[in-house]
Design an enzyme around this catalytic site. Structure first.
Site, PDB file in Angstrom:
ATOM      1  N   GLN A  13      12.795 -14.198   6.682  1.00 53.86           N
ATOM      2  CA  GLN A  13      11.554 -14.850   6.255  1.00 53.86           C
ATOM      3  C   GLN A  13      11.480 -14.666   4.737  1.00 53.86           C
ATOM      4  O   GLN A  13      11.215 -13.572   4.263  1.00 53.86           O
ATOM      5  CB  GLN A  13      10.346 -14.194   6.943  1.00 53.86           C
ATOM      6  N   ARG A  39       0.809  -1.218   0.000  1.00 52.30           N
ATOM      7  CA  ARG A  39       0.000   0.000   0.000  1.00 52.30           C
ATOM      8  C   ARG A  39       0.848   1.275   0.000  1.00 52.30           C
ATOM      9  O   ARG A  39       0.343   2.367  -0.209  1.00 52.30           O
ATOM     10  CB  ARG A  39      -0.953  -0.020   1.213  1.00 52.30           C
ATOM     11  N   GLU A  61      -9.541 -10.195  11.896  1.00 51.04           N
ATOM     12  CA  GLU A  61      -9.081  -9.255  10.869  1.00 51.04           C
ATOM     13  C   GLU A  61     -10.282  -8.634  10.181  1.00 51.04           C
ATOM     14  O   GLU A  61     -11.328  -9.280  10.018  1.00 51.04           O
ATOM     15  CB  GLU A  61      -8.208  -9.989   9.842  1.00 51.04           C
TER      16      GLU A  61
HETATM   17  C1  UD1 Z   1      -1.709  -6.745  11.629  1.00 49.50           C
HETATM   18  C2  UD1 Z   1      -2.623  -7.580  12.519  1.00 49.50           C
HETATM   19  C3  UD1 Z   1      -3.861  -6.763  12.862  1.00 49.50           C
HETATM   20  C4  UD1 Z   1      -3.446  -5.477  13.543  1.00 49.50           C
HETATM   21  C5  UD1 Z   1      -2.451  -4.706  12.689  1.00 49.50           C
HETATM   22  C6  UD1 Z   1      -1.881  -3.547  13.482  1.00 49.50           C
HETATM   23  C7  UD1 Z   1      -2.384  -9.951  11.925  1.00 49.50           C
HETATM   24  C8  UD1 Z   1      -2.980 -11.093  11.176  1.00 49.50           C
HETATM   25  N1  UD1 Z   1      -3.018  -8.790  11.816  1.00 49.50           N
HETATM   26  O1  UD1 Z   1      -2.435  -6.482  10.424  1.00 49.50           O
HETATM   27  O2  UD1 Z   1      -4.702  -7.513  13.735  1.00 49.50           O
HETATM   28  O3  UD1 Z   1      -4.589  -4.680  13.809  1.00 49.50           O
HETATM   29  O4  UD1 Z   1      -1.348  -5.547  12.314  1.00 49.50           O
HETATM   30  O5  UD1 Z   1      -1.123  -2.716  12.666  1.00 49.50           O
HETATM   31  O6  UD1 Z   1      -1.397 -10.135  12.593  1.00 49.50           O
HETATM   32  N2  UD1 Z   1       5.022  -9.184   8.375  1.00 49.50           N
HETATM   33  C9  UD1 Z   1       6.071 -10.040   8.174  1.00 49.50           C
HETATM   34  N3  UD1 Z   1       5.861 -11.190   7.498  1.00 49.50           N
HETATM   35  C10 UD1 Z   1       4.650 -11.541   7.018  1.00 49.50           C
HETATM   36  C11 UD1 Z   1       3.564 -10.644   7.221  1.00 49.50           C
HETATM   37  C12 UD1 Z   1       3.779  -9.466   7.906  1.00 49.50           C
HETATM   38  O7  UD1 Z   1       7.191  -9.780   8.611  1.00 49.50           O
HETATM   39  O8  UD1 Z   1       4.553 -12.616   6.432  1.00 49.50           O
HETATM   40  C13 UD1 Z   1       5.261  -7.911   9.076  1.00 49.50           C
HETATM   41  C14 UD1 Z   1       5.074  -6.711   8.185  1.00 49.50           C
HETATM   42  O9  UD1 Z   1       6.293  -6.344   7.557  1.00 49.50           O
HETATM   43  C15 UD1 Z   1       4.590  -5.645   9.156  1.00 49.50           C
HETATM   44  C16 UD1 Z   1       3.912  -6.445  10.267  1.00 49.50           C
HETATM   45  O10 UD1 Z   1       4.341  -7.778  10.130  1.00 49.50           O
HETATM   46  O11 UD1 Z   1       5.660  -4.886   9.693  1.00 49.50           O
HETATM   47  C17 UD1 Z   1       2.391  -6.368  10.171  1.00 49.50           C
HETATM   48  O12 UD1 Z   1       1.993  -6.876   8.906  1.00 49.50           O
HETATM   49  P1  UD1 Z   1       0.834  -6.207   8.055  1.00 49.50           P
HETATM   50  O13 UD1 Z   1       0.696  -6.959   6.793  1.00 49.50           O
HETATM   51  O14 UD1 Z   1       1.015  -4.755   7.978  1.00 49.50           O
HETATM   52  O15 UD1 Z   1      -0.425  -6.565   8.998  1.00 49.50           O
HETATM   53  P2  UD1 Z   1      -1.803  -5.816   9.097  1.00 49.50           P
HETATM   54  O16 UD1 Z   1      -2.647  -6.212   7.960  1.00 49.50           O
HETATM   55  O17 UD1 Z   1      -1.593  -4.371   9.329  1.00 49.50           O
HETATM   56 CA    CA Z   2       0.176  -3.043   9.326  1.00 47.52          CA
END
Ligand code: UD1
Ligand code: CA
Length: 477
Positions: free
Chosen positions: A74, A16, A156
């Site tokens: 990862q 995004r 979510e």
């Molecule tokens: C996540 C939470 C949501 C919360 C929000 C707060 C989950 C399923 N959802 O959603 O409940 O309200 O954060 O901001 O946990 N990341 C990785 N590897 C992955 C996926 C993500 O390292 O495979 C990291 C991303 O780089 C990021 C963080 O985890 O820094 C959060 O990931 P993002 O995809 O932004 O989650 P949200 O959809 O915001």
């Molecule tokens: Ca996020």
């Protein structure tokens, strides 16, 4: 906080953001988003941190090194649950508690993180989760509570029905876990959800199945839970951190004349009794001492300004140093490795690069000083230039203590001027000057009497001057 380790999830690209670089590498108030999260961990006194990185991890090496963290890679972003798994495999065996944080939530404060850890300990819970009550909770996971106020589920947005979407309490993505619980339950996560990802949030269900609880901790300031997913949110977070930074400086005894028109980055320090005027920008790892004055429109990047020094309006300095009581500007430019000595004066339209200017020396107008070593109490006249570059290499100019350099002098480097020497105005100095000598280098002046009157009388006429030797506009009686 011994026995606690932090895992920071930061492997995602952040689609995004519409960017070629990973989201957590974007700068918030002058430092990568990830740097802010790491600083919060370090300030909370958590001794160990693991960064889970994937996309563009090279761009984050500086932050990892600065905080002495470990990296867990990862490769495929299969969800926050999978990222936590990758991180946990690098957590040392000493850690009995693991804090999991999102690299895209840079507004979390150390005290809040400590409160989260304390709440889990107190409740002997499987986990504590930081939540926030937001006026617009859209985009976040919602916290569904059970009758006794503990967390029942985190849903979510994409998996939520209309009634869950109306819940204003959101998951911040910051958790404190009992390490044994985390290690035992992470392998049980499945991707049966709208995004086909492993959700870390599903551990709530795992806890309940084990008969344990997950305690919610509501952030007093809802801004702290903000996650950054877009450039709009990036700009908002920067604004919040900027106001907090300036607020902290005001509390510490710094005068910021107009906070709304001043930009000070996160890693800048400023001593008490320093005054910062509107339009100033203090960037990077800038250090300003006590009782200094940073006047209108100055830009100071990765530089040191010592106690009592003054930067007059519209001066720009980068990787430079201004020592105690020196005065620089207005409209001065200090480039990398400029080092302005105690009490020295660098005036308008003077550029200094990779040069040491001694104590009490002055270059008040229109000069370029590069690759030079200037002694104490030297006076550098207007229009002086060190010709340091011959098109191939840079050469040094050395000017001894107490030298007086007349205006419009060029030093053709390499050249050494001994102490106490005097350089006559308009000189081109190509040879070393011995101490106490007068150096002159000008063609001798020749005056041709009445030459203009005889050869170019029209010039005089144009200026309304009488042509000498002729009366009444050239007519004779
Ligand atoms: C996540 C939470 C949501 C919360 C929000 C707060 C989950 C399923 N959802 O959603 O409940 O309200 O954060 O901001 O946990 N990341 C990785 N590897 C992955 C996926 C993500 O390292 O495979 C990291 C991303 O780089 C990021 C963080 O985890 O820094 C959060 O990931 P993002 O995809 O932004 O989650 P949200 O959809 O915001
Ligand atoms: Ca996020």
């Amino acid at each position: 906080m011994t026995g606690v380790s932090a895992v920071i999830l930061a492997a995602g690209m952040g689609k995004r953001m519409k960017s070629a670089i990973p989201k957590v590498a974007h700068s918030v108030l002058g430092q990568p988003m990830l740097w802010h999260v790491a600083r919060t961990v370090a300030s909370a006194g958590i001794p160990e941190m693991v960064f889970v990185l994937g996309h563009g991890r090279d761009l984050l090496a500086g932050t990892v090194a600065r905080f002495g963290g470990r990296v867990a890679v990862q490769e495929l972003q299969l969800g926050t649950g999978d990222a936590a798994r990758a991180g946990l495999s690098s957590v040392s065996s000493r850690a009995r508690e693991v804090v999991v944080l999102c690299g895209d939530a840079p507004l979390l404060r150390p005290a809040t993180l400590r409160a989260l850890i304390a709440a889990r300990r107190k409740a002997k819970a499987a986990a504590a989760v930081l939540t926030g009550i937001l006026p617009d909770p859209s985009g976040y996971g919602r916290v569904v509570r059970n009758a006794d106020g503990a967390v029942a589920r985190i849903v979510e947005e994409r998996d939520a029905d209309a009634s869950v979407r109306r819940i204003p309490e959101v998951n911040s993505g910051a958790y404190a876990f009992d390490r044994a619980f985390l290690a035992r339950t992470l392998p049980r996560l499945t991707d049966v959800n709208a995004q086909r990802e492993l959700y870390l949030t599903d551990l709530v269900v795992q806890a309940l199945e084990e008969g344990r609880i997950v305690v919610p901790v509501v952030a007093g300031d809802p801004d702290e839970v903000r996650g950054i997913n877009s450039r709009r949110e990036l700009a908002e977070a920067t604004g919040i951190l900027l106001r907090a930074k300036i607020g902290a400086l005001l509390d510490a005894g710094v005068t910021v004349v107009d906070p709304a028109r001043t930009y000070i980055e996160a890693d800048v320090s400023v001593g008490p009794d320093t005054v910062i005027e509107p339009g100033a920008a203090l960037l990077g790892a800038t250090r300003i001492g006590r009782g200094a004055r940073i006047r209108f429109g100055c830009v100071v990047e990765n530089s040191r300004v010592e106690d009592g020094a003054q930067l007059l309006p519209y001066s720009v300095m980068t990787n430079a140093r201004v020592r105690k009581g020196a005065v620089v500007g207005p409209f001065a430019r200090l480039r990398p490795e400029a080092d302005i000595g105690e009490g020295a004066h660098i005036g308008n339209f003077v550029e200094v690069k990779k040069s040491r200017i001694g104590k009490g020396s002055k270059a008040n107008h229109l000069a370029y000083i590069g690759d030079s070593q200037v002694g104490r109490k030297v006076n550098i006249g207007a229009g002086t230039i060190t010709c340091n570059y011959d098109g191939i290499a840079k050469h040094k100019t050395v000017i001894g203590d107490g030298v007086f350099v007349g205006s419009d002098t060029q030093f053709i480097a390499p050249v050494v001027v001994g102490k106490g020497a005097l350089i006559g105005a308009g000189a081109t100095i190509t040879k070393n000057v011995p101490p106490y000598a007068l150096a002159l280098s000008r063609a001798e002046q020749k005056n041709l009497p009445d030459w203009v009157a005889r050869k170019k009388p029209e010039l005089l006429a144009k200026a309304g001057l009488k042509v000498p030797g002729r009366s009444g506009g050239g007519k004779t009686k």
